[in-house]
Motif scaffolding. Structure first.
Motif, mmCIF file in Angstrom:
data_model
loop_
_atom_site.group_PDB
_atom_site.id
_atom_site.type_symbol
_atom_site.label_atom_id
_atom_site.label_comp_id
_atom_site.label_asym_id
_atom_site.label_seq_id
_atom_site.Cartn_x
_atom_site.Cartn_y
_atom_site.Cartn_z
ATOM 1 N N UNK A 152 -5.987 4.595 39.667
ATOM 2 C CA UNK A 152 -4.939 4.115 38.758
ATOM 3 C C UNK A 152 -5.487 3.434 37.521
ATOM 4 N N UNK A 153 -6.667 2.781 37.623
ATOM 5 C CA UNK A 153 -7.217 2.066 36.474
ATOM 6 C C UNK A 153 -8.371 2.814 35.817
ATOM 7 N N UNK A 154 -8.516 4.102 36.126
ATOM 8 C CA UNK A 154 -9.553 4.909 35.499
ATOM 9 C C UNK A 154 -9.048 5.636 34.251
ATOM 10 N N UNK A 155 -7.773 5.459 33.933
ATOM 11 C CA UNK A 155 -7.199 6.086 32.745
ATOM 12 C C UNK A 155 -6.361 5.042 31.999
ATOM 13 N N UNK A 156 -6.427 5.100 30.675
ATOM 14 C CA UNK A 156 -5.617 4.212 29.835
ATOM 15 C C UNK A 156 -5.093 5.020 28.659
ATOM 16 N N UNK A 157 -3.877 4.713 28.234
ATOM 17 C CA UNK A 157 -3.183 5.512 27.221
ATOM 18 C C UNK A 157 -2.727 4.607 26.080
ATOM 19 N N UNK A 158 -2.523 5.221 24.917
ATOM 20 C CA UNK A 158 -2.053 4.447 23.766
ATOM 21 C C UNK A 158 -1.244 5.347 22.848
ATOM 22 N N UNK A 159 -0.079 4.878 22.434
ATOM 23 C CA UNK A 159 0.738 5.523 21.411
ATOM 24 C C UNK A 159 1.232 4.425 20.474
ATOM 25 N N UNK A 160 1.797 4.823 19.353
ATOM 26 C CA UNK A 160 2.314 3.846 18.401
ATOM 27 C C UNK A 160 1.231 3.109 17.657
ATOM 28 N N UNK A 161 0.070 3.747 17.459
ATOM 29 C CA UNK A 161 -1.034 3.078 16.763
ATOM 30 C C UNK A 161 -0.660 2.756 15.330
ATOM 31 N N UNK A 162 0.023 3.694 14.674
ATOM 32 C CA UNK A 162 0.375 3.495 13.261
ATOM 33 C C UNK A 162 1.519 2.517 13.072
ATOM 34 N N UNK A 163 2.218 2.182 14.154
ATOM 35 C CA UNK A 163 3.365 1.286 14.032
ATOM 36 C C UNK A 163 2.892 -0.147 13.808
ATOM 37 N N UNK A 164 3.492 -0.809 12.842
ATOM 38 C CA UNK A 164 3.116 -2.181 12.541
ATOM 39 C C UNK A 164 3.707 -3.111 13.594
ATOM 40 N N UNK A 165 2.878 -3.931 14.244
ATOM 41 C CA UNK A 165 3.409 -4.826 15.276
ATOM 42 C C UNK A 165 4.195 -5.985 14.678
ATOM 43 N N UNK A 166 5.072 -6.551 15.486
ATOM 44 C CA UNK A 166 5.806 -7.755 15.090
ATOM 45 C C UNK A 166 4.899 -8.949 15.349
ATOM 46 N N UNK A 167 4.607 -9.703 14.307
ATOM 47 C CA UNK A 167 3.700 -10.831 14.442
ATOM 48 C C UNK A 167 4.509 -12.123 14.527
ATOM 49 N N UNK A 168 4.150 -12.937 15.521
ATOM 50 C CA UNK A 168 4.854 -14.186 15.795
ATOM 51 C C UNK A 168 3.846 -15.324 15.781
ATOM 52 N N UNK A 169 4.202 -16.421 15.109
ATOM 53 C CA UNK A 169 3.369 -17.624 15.096
ATOM 54 C C UNK A 169 4.089 -18.715 15.870
ATOM 55 N N UNK A 170 3.426 -19.243 16.886
ATOM 56 C CA UNK A 170 3.977 -20.323 17.706
ATOM 57 C C UNK A 170 3.316 -21.629 17.272
ATOM 58 N N UNK A 171 4.101 -22.521 16.699
ATOM 59 C CA UNK A 171 3.586 -23.779 16.157
ATOM 60 C C UNK A 171 3.967 -24.914 17.107
#
Length: 610
Positions: free
Chosen positions: A299-318
């Motif tokens: 189960x942990x011998x494979x890893x996947x990724x999509x949405x690389x070009x999508x800009x993430x939502x950035x949050x700052x916790x103060x």
């Protein structure tokens, strides 16, 4: 053999003495004149009994009656013997997490657990009941308390492996709720112990038994994967960890759009982590990193990724830090969370735009003007959203705006708050949740920004422990970025709930996994909540106007560390594993049947002699 009331056997002495005394008592006879004594059988036995001090002679009836008294007192003493199986009512909790797919035992740990379950069912005695609880990413009661063996066997056949972490704490608490009131009940956990300590748990009066499964901890796992744009190129990073006790060799392969673009041999020392980076100008999705290694868990011998070009939502916790808030935000897909004791100068400003964060959260610290388009203030003085006053003890939520985008799908009636200051909202702010004494949550738009005010300290309530908390944060993130259009491709961890914002015209979404299995989810007001994906791989989400891809990965240290545990921590106590499960079974029922048979024999002997 053990006795629950051993002292009852001491009563045999006075009871036996009383029975013997009856045989020594002098019989008073009335003289009757008869025509001839040869008409009556010999009565020498009765004559001997008349002699009070005469030696007691052997008598079959006396022996049978003494034996009957002994059996009766033995049954009342509740004798018990050790035997295989489970007594009374028992709940079997089966761990179906990813680590249970390990093949260090044939065919897998989960199949061994299922076979153990079948033996429990076969050993079930009349009057005994079993229940089966599946402890996967979602906890399910496969069979309630029953003595129907066929029903239990059918439930066992429904158990399927997953690629997600198991929710063992919830499953154990459910088992305790079923049988925790009886001291003759058992809660049996079939697991390899690959889960974090469970602190908030008590088995009640029931006895908890842990059976550990597995023999080896050798495993190589992909522990991290990320793609970043740097210098006009894409850097694809993969982290690999060796959880075993010996160095491990493997081949790491990189796939882009199902095509192999690179392969390299690696060696990872025991207990160490290494990183591998691939740089490319283009990486067509989906991306997959694959380990070719001789280990026990796939189960942990494979890893996947999509949405690389999508800009993430950035949050700052103060603020000073809030574990619950940080963890809930980190679990949200496509969200990057940063922490700081104060707002950096680059993020300060009166005008919206130009900053690095879409949402800034002021947790118990006075807000300052920022460039972010959305701001949340948690129990802090200052800022335009609301002012705070004197505290109110134990306010209860009586009303909340269920149709507002921030409050969708929330249930706040059971929310417990220790104290909250009185809120006075700004004229442009709307009250979203309130108690009888004060508003508790307010929100609104002001000078191009979206503001949210939470009037109490989250750590002084059980809100972070409520199911409504992650839903509230998901709503907040969607509202903060303006709920722009429908969802896009994203990457999540298996078993972790997440939400999607889709076209409001959608009524239902269907998710298809890599094996072709499908499951439908209803859409409410343009949002759908997914309780978690149980299989790793690329999942396809389809609707009338929606088609997106979701990459699900395990990447869970507790699951990849498949070393079988010899003990686990539950409720602050150490529970040692045991391989042979025995129980004490009552013998009073067969003894009572033997007593009944003996009394029938005694009656037959008496009638025959008479």
């Amino acid at each position: 053999m053990q006795f629950q009331s051993l002292g009852v056997l001491l009563w045999f002495l006075p009871v036996a003495g009383f029975i013997i005394l009856l045989y020594l008592l002098k019989v008073r006879r009335r003289e009757v004149r008869v025509p001839a004594k040869f008409l009556f059988p010999p009565i020498t036995t009765d004559v001997r009994a008349n002699a009070l001090f005469q030696k007691l002679r052997p008598n079959l009836l006396l022996f049978l009656q003494l034996l009957a008294a002994l059996l009766l007192l033995t049954a009342l003493a509740r004798p018990m013997i050790q035997a295989k199986g489970l007594p009374g009512q028992s709940v079997i909790v089966v761990d179906t997490s990813a680590s249970m797919r390990a093949t260090d035992v044939s065919p897998s740990r989960l199949e061994v657990a299922k076979n153990r379950l079948r033996r429990f069912v076969q050993e079930l005695n009349p009057g005994e009941q079993l229940a089966i609880v599946e402890a996967g990413a979602q906890v399910r009661v496969l069979a309630s308390l029953t003595s129907d063996k066929q029903k239990l066997l059918n439930a066992i056949n429904q158990i399927q492996p997953t690629d997600a972490a198991g929710n063992l704490d919830e499953a154990l608490r459910l088992a305790a709720a079923l049988v925790g009131k009886s001291n003759e009940s058992r809660i049996v956990l079939l697991s390899d112990g690959a889960f974090p300590p469970v602190s908030d748990f008590s088995a009640g009066s029931a006895k908890l038994v842990f059976e550990s499964l597995g023999t080896s901890g050798d495993n190589l796992a992909i522990s991290a994967m990320d793609v970043q744009e740097r210098g006009g190129a894409l850097e694809w990073f993969v982290g690999i960890r060796n959880y075993g006790s010996q160095p491990k060799k493997a081949i790491l392969e990189f796939y882009a759009n199902n095509k192999l673009i690179d392969a390299r041999p690696i060696t990872v020392e025991a207990g160490q982590t290494i990183g591998q980076t691939l740089t490319a100008r283009q990486l067509p999705e989906p991306l997959e990193a694959r380990l070719k290694a001789d280990d026990a868990l796939e189960s942990d011998n494979r890893a996947f990724r999509v949405g690389v070009a999508q800009k993430p939502v950035r949050v700052l916790l103060v603020g000073e830090g809030n574990f619950f808030l940080e963890r809930a935000l980190a679990l949200e897909p496509n969200v990057k969370v940063d922490k700081a004791p104060s707002v950096p100068e680059s993020e300060r400003g009166e005008r919206v735009g130009g900053g690095n964060y879409e949402l800034i959260i002021f947790d118990r610290i006075a807000p300052v003007p920022v460039k972010a388009r959305a701001v949340m203030v948690i129990k802090a003085r200052g800022g335009p959203i609301a002012s705070i006053g004197q505290p109110v003890r134990a306010p209860r939520v009586v009303l909340w705006e269920r149709e507002h985008p921030l409050m969708r799908y929330l249930e706040l009636s059971s929310l417990l708050i220790d104290n909250a200051p009185r809120l006075t909202p700004a004229p442009w702010a709307k009250v979203l949740a309130e108690s009888q004494q004060t508003p508790l949550i307010v929100a609104g738009e002001h000078q191009g920004r979206r503001w949210v005010g939470v009037g109490w300290d989250l750590l002084e309530s059980d809100f972070p422990l409520q199911p409504a908390f992650p839903i509230f944060l998901a709503n907040l993130l969607r509202w903060a970025v303006g709920e722009q259009g429908s969802a896009t491709d994203l990457t999540v961890r298996t078993g972790v709930p997440f939400s999607l914002a889709v076209d409001p015209a959608e009524q239902e979404l269907t998710i298809r996994d890599a094996d072709g299995n499908t499951r439908a989810y209803p859409v409410n007001d343009g949002a759908v909540v997914i309780p978690g994906l149980e299989r790793a791989g690329i999942h396809t989400v389809q609707g009338r106007k929606t088609e997106i891809r979701i990459a699900a990965n395990l990447m869970h240290a507790d699951e990849s560390n498949i070393q079988p545990r010899t003990s686990i921590q539950l409720g602050g106590k150490t529970v040692a594993a045991q391989n042979t499960l025995t129980t004490l079974r009552d013998l009073w029922k067969p003894i009572a049947l033997a007593l009944l048979a003996l009394l029938m024999v005694e009656w037959w002997v008496f009638v025959k002699r008479s």
